[in-house]
Design an enzyme around this catalytic site. Structure first.
Site, PDB file in Angstrom:
ATOM      1  N   CYS A   1       0.818  -1.202   0.000  1.00 47.95           N
ATOM      2  CA  CYS A   1       0.000   0.000   0.000  1.00 47.95           C
ATOM      3  C   CYS A   1       0.862   1.267   0.000  1.00 47.95           C
ATOM      4  CB  CYS A   1      -0.983   0.043   1.158  1.00 47.95           C
ATOM      5  SG  CYS A   1      -2.201   1.340   0.853  1.00 47.95           S
TER       6      CYS A   1
ATOM      7  N   CYS B   1      -5.765   1.836  -4.502  1.00 43.10           N
ATOM      8  CA  CYS B   1      -5.305   2.422  -3.252  1.00 43.10           C
ATOM      9  C   CYS B   1      -6.235   3.566  -2.877  1.00 43.10           C
ATOM     10  CB  CYS B   1      -3.870   2.925  -3.428  1.00 43.10           C
ATOM     11  SG  CYS B   1      -3.195   3.543  -1.887  1.00 43.10           S
TER      12      CYS B   1
HETATM   13  P1  FAD Z   1      -0.751 -10.800   4.292  1.00 44.07           P
HETATM   14  O1  FAD Z   1      -2.187 -10.403   4.317  1.00 44.07           O
HETATM   15  O2  FAD Z   1       0.208  -9.933   5.021  1.00 44.07           O
HETATM   16  O3  FAD Z   1      -0.693 -12.287   4.838  1.00 44.07           O
HETATM   17  C1  FAD Z   1       0.492 -13.048   4.885  1.00 44.07           C
HETATM   18  C2  FAD Z   1       0.226 -14.270   5.759  1.00 44.07           C
HETATM   19  O4  FAD Z   1       1.309 -15.188   5.606  1.00 44.07           O
HETATM   20  C3  FAD Z   1       0.137 -13.935   7.250  1.00 44.07           C
HETATM   21  O5  FAD Z   1      -1.033 -14.493   7.815  1.00 44.07           O
HETATM   22  C4  FAD Z   1       1.399 -14.550   7.830  1.00 44.07           C
HETATM   23  O6  FAD Z   1       1.214 -15.015   9.173  1.00 44.07           O
HETATM   24  C5  FAD Z   1       1.664 -15.701   6.873  1.00 44.07           C
HETATM   25  N1  FAD Z   1       3.064 -16.134   6.822  1.00 44.07           N
HETATM   26  C6  FAD Z   1       4.178 -15.364   6.849  1.00 44.07           C
HETATM   27  N2  FAD Z   1       5.267 -16.128   6.807  1.00 44.07           N
HETATM   28  C7  FAD Z   1       4.854 -17.415   6.739  1.00 44.07           C
HETATM   29  C8  FAD Z   1       5.524 -18.665   6.677  1.00 44.07           C
HETATM   30  N3  FAD Z   1       6.867 -18.750   6.686  1.00 44.07           N
HETATM   31  N4  FAD Z   1       4.779 -19.795   6.618  1.00 44.07           N
HETATM   32  C9  FAD Z   1       3.414 -19.737   6.607  1.00 44.07           C
HETATM   33  N5  FAD Z   1       2.732 -18.582   6.673  1.00 44.07           N
HETATM   34  C10 FAD Z   1       3.448 -17.430   6.738  1.00 44.07           C
HETATM   35  N6  FAD Z   1      -4.414  -2.771   0.825  1.00 44.07           N
HETATM   36  C11 FAD Z   1      -5.508  -2.264   0.185  1.00 44.07           C
HETATM   37  O7  FAD Z   1      -6.050  -2.905  -0.705  1.00 44.07           O
HETATM   38  N7  FAD Z   1      -6.027  -1.041   0.508  1.00 44.07           N
HETATM   39  C12 FAD Z   1      -5.516  -0.290   1.517  1.00 44.07           C
HETATM   40  O8  FAD Z   1      -6.026   0.794   1.809  1.00 44.07           O
HETATM   41  C13 FAD Z   1      -4.400  -0.800   2.234  1.00 44.07           C
HETATM   42  N8  FAD Z   1      -3.851  -0.096   3.236  1.00 44.07           N
HETATM   43  C14 FAD Z   1      -2.853  -0.640   3.979  1.00 44.07           C
HETATM   44  C15 FAD Z   1      -2.358   0.081   5.053  1.00 44.07           C
HETATM   45  C16 FAD Z   1      -1.367  -0.437   5.863  1.00 44.07           C
HETATM   46  C17 FAD Z   1      -0.836   0.375   7.017  1.00 44.07           C
HETATM   47  C18 FAD Z   1      -0.852  -1.756   5.598  1.00 44.07           C
HETATM   48  C19 FAD Z   1       0.201  -2.357   6.495  1.00 44.07           C
HETATM   49  C20 FAD Z   1      -1.328  -2.468   4.504  1.00 44.07           C
HETATM   50  C21 FAD Z   1      -2.307  -1.918   3.681  1.00 44.07           C
HETATM   51  N9  FAD Z   1      -2.794  -2.604   2.554  1.00 44.07           N
HETATM   52  C22 FAD Z   1      -3.855  -2.084   1.853  1.00 44.07           C
HETATM   53  C23 FAD Z   1      -2.048  -3.757   2.001  1.00 44.07           C
HETATM   54  C24 FAD Z   1      -2.688  -5.120   2.237  1.00 44.07           C
HETATM   55  O9  FAD Z   1      -3.001  -5.314   3.589  1.00 44.07           O
HETATM   56  C25 FAD Z   1      -1.734  -6.214   1.748  1.00 44.07           C
HETATM   57  O10 FAD Z   1      -1.336  -5.919   0.426  1.00 44.07           O
HETATM   58  C26 FAD Z   1      -2.411  -7.585   1.763  1.00 44.07           C
HETATM   59  O11 FAD Z   1      -2.720  -7.941   3.100  1.00 44.07           O
HETATM   60  C27 FAD Z   1      -1.509  -8.642   1.124  1.00 44.07           C
HETATM   61  O12 FAD Z   1      -2.031  -9.928   1.317  1.00 44.07           O
HETATM   62  P2  FAD Z   1      -1.040 -11.198   1.469  1.00 44.07           P
HETATM   63  O13 FAD Z   1      -1.923 -12.353   1.723  1.00 44.07           O
HETATM   64  O14 FAD Z   1      -0.078 -11.216   0.362  1.00 44.07           O
HETATM   65  O15 FAD Z   1      -0.200 -10.875   2.812  1.00 44.07           O
END
Ligand code: FAD
Length: 415
Positions: free
Chosen positions: A167, A347
């Site tokens: 983000c 975003c």
């Molecule tokens: P995540 O949701 O971070 O999940 C990763 C998962 O993998 C976690 O549960 C973790 O425990 C697990 N994991 C990590 N390592 C391992 C391992 N070795 N083995 C097994 N599991 C593991 N997005 C938007 O669309 N709009 C917004 O307005 C927005 N604002 C944001 C504001 C902030 C401050 C932040 C921090 C993020 C924001 N985002 C926003 C971004 C969004 O939250 C992420 O892009 C999204 O969560 C990505 O999804 P993901 O599943 O790739 O990662």
């Protein structure tokens, strides 16, 4: 080396139960009930991170941003509460941190991005005190609001690391909320607000830069590009930035602060970077259209840990997940992938309390709004969408694999 055989096996294994992993698990099971799906994730809590900005701004409760992992993951999926510590894609196996070996027929890799707090010297020691806060962690986000409430004027500093980051609008949003909060408290006159960006542009899509510059100007937030935070001295309340001139010479700049909001440096998780799945930058190397791994046909990746060349958001995951699911099911049936992701990401740029400008775009920065509204204008309606509509949509539709495909269209340019 002796070959260890898998001591557990699931037909589909998903690494990570965050936005991407949980969405894919749910959607797979909606499309194919009875499919043997296991999700590997050590965390017992699932966070809706997009609301962290509002928590930091004091307008949303942290308690509403998280749910228990066991309540989020689909009942029919097996949850293995462990971390993946190694990959063996030649033999379709993973190693878990509890020593188990997990076999699969197809693998989805979605462990998110690594927040590299240690890249900034002194940050770890002072984060959460001395006025140093961050919206990027549930452990530090409520301290942002404490800092805002206790701020009585002085220097407020906001940082953004060079890309990659999730983000990429979030570092700016909290600067604008702070400015708006101080104005409402009558404290704006005796405060200086500076936004230090380690990258070379305020936003990755050039068309959004002028409207965002106008927002910053209106709030009196000074933008400094190519200034990378390298050190924080919490006791002295000084932030140290490094900037490079045209010849590549580095200069250090000390900036005293009363409040410092840090967006940490970010990178690919070590377990991916050190694996055979990684590209040269450490991300899971997938085809940008199909989300299928370029070397291992039974491996897919989406979300922040993937190499998909788009802005890393949950909104991007929303559009990546149906593509991954369709192509993974096709792979299991021996067919070629036929679903394509166009790079959509979004975003919601919070520009003040009650105002949001929504940046929606696809690959190559083509602006593609979902609704027929001017994407470059701040809007109260999008604030309502961000604060009140997207969270229930996330929990009740996206994470349940029930999301309708809402179309986005390239913006018609005025001739
Ligand atoms: P995540 O949701 O971070 O999940 C990763 C998962 O993998 C976690 O549960 C973790 O425990 C697990 N994991 C990590 N390592 C391992 C391992 N070795 N083995 C097994 N599991 C593991 N997005 C938007 O669309 N709009 C917004 O307005 C927005 N604002 C944001 C504001 C902030 C401050 C932040 C921090 C993020 C924001 N985002 C926003 C971004 C969004 O939250 C992420 O892009 C999204 O969560 C990505 O999804 P993901 O599943 O790739 O990662």
């Amino acid at each position: 080396m002796t070959q260890q055989s898998a001591n557990i096996h699931h037909r589909v294994v998903i690494m990570g139960g965050g936005s991407a992993g949980a969405t894919v698990a749910a959607s797979l099971l909606v499309k194919q009930p009875g499919l043997d799906v296991a999700v590997v994730d050590p965390s017992d809590t699932h966070y809706y991170q997009p609301a962290f900005t509002l928590v930091g701004g004091g307008t949303y409760e942290l308690g509403k941003t998280h749910r228990l992992q066991r309540d989020v993951l689909p009942e029919q999926a097996t949850w293995l509460q462990a971390a993946v510590t190694g990959f063996d894609p030649e033999n379709n196996r993973l190693t878990l941190d509890d020593g188990r070996i997990l076999g699969y027929e197809a693998l989805v890799v979605a462990p998110g991005i690594k927040l590299d707090w240690d890249r900034v010297k002194g940050l770890g020691e002072t984060l959460g005190k001395n006025g140093v806060c961050s919206n990027y962690s549930p452990q530090t986000v409520t301290y942002t609001w404490e800092c805002l409430k206790n701020f009585r004027g002085g220097n407020a500093i906001f940082t953004q690391p060079p890309p990659p980051l999730k983000c990429a609008g979030a570092p700016q949003k909290i600067a604008y909320l702070t400015a708006d909060h101080l104005r409402r408290q009558g404290l704006r006159e005796n405060s200086t607000l500076k936004f230090y960006n380690g990258g070379g542009a305020l936003f990755s899509v050039p068309e959004f830069v002028p409207p965002l510059e106008r927002v910053a100007h209106r709030h009196g937030v000074e933008i400094l590009l190519s200034h990378d935070l390298v050190e924080v001295d919490g006791e002295r309340k000084v932030a140290i930035f490094e900037t490079k001139n045209g010849e590549g010479e580095r200069t250090r700049l000390e900036q005293p602060f009363d409040m410092l909001h840090v967006t940490p440096h970010q990178c690919a998780p070590d377990v991916i970077r050190e694996s055979a799945l990684a590209d040269s930058a450490g991300w899971v190397e997938v085809d940008k259209a199909t989300t299928q791994h370029v070397r291992y046909a039974n491996v897919f990746s989406l979300g922040d840990a993937s190499s998909l060349p788009t802005s890393k958001t949950a909104a991007a995951v929303r559009k990546q997940a149906p593509v991954t699911v369709k192509n993974l099911l096709a792979h299991l049936e021996g067919r070629e992938p036929s679903a394509y992701y166009d790079g959509y990401t979004s975003c919601p740029l919070v520009t003040a309390y009650g105002k949001v400008m929504i940046a929606e775009f696809i690959y190559d920065g083509v602006v593609t709004p979902t609704l027929p509204l001017d994407p470059f204008k701040e809007s109260r309606f999008y604030w309502v969408v961000k604060k009140h509509l997207l969270p229930p949509f996330y929990w009740n539709k996206m994470l349940k694999g029930k999301e309708p495909d809402i179309a986005h269209k390239p913006l018609k340019k005025a001739s």
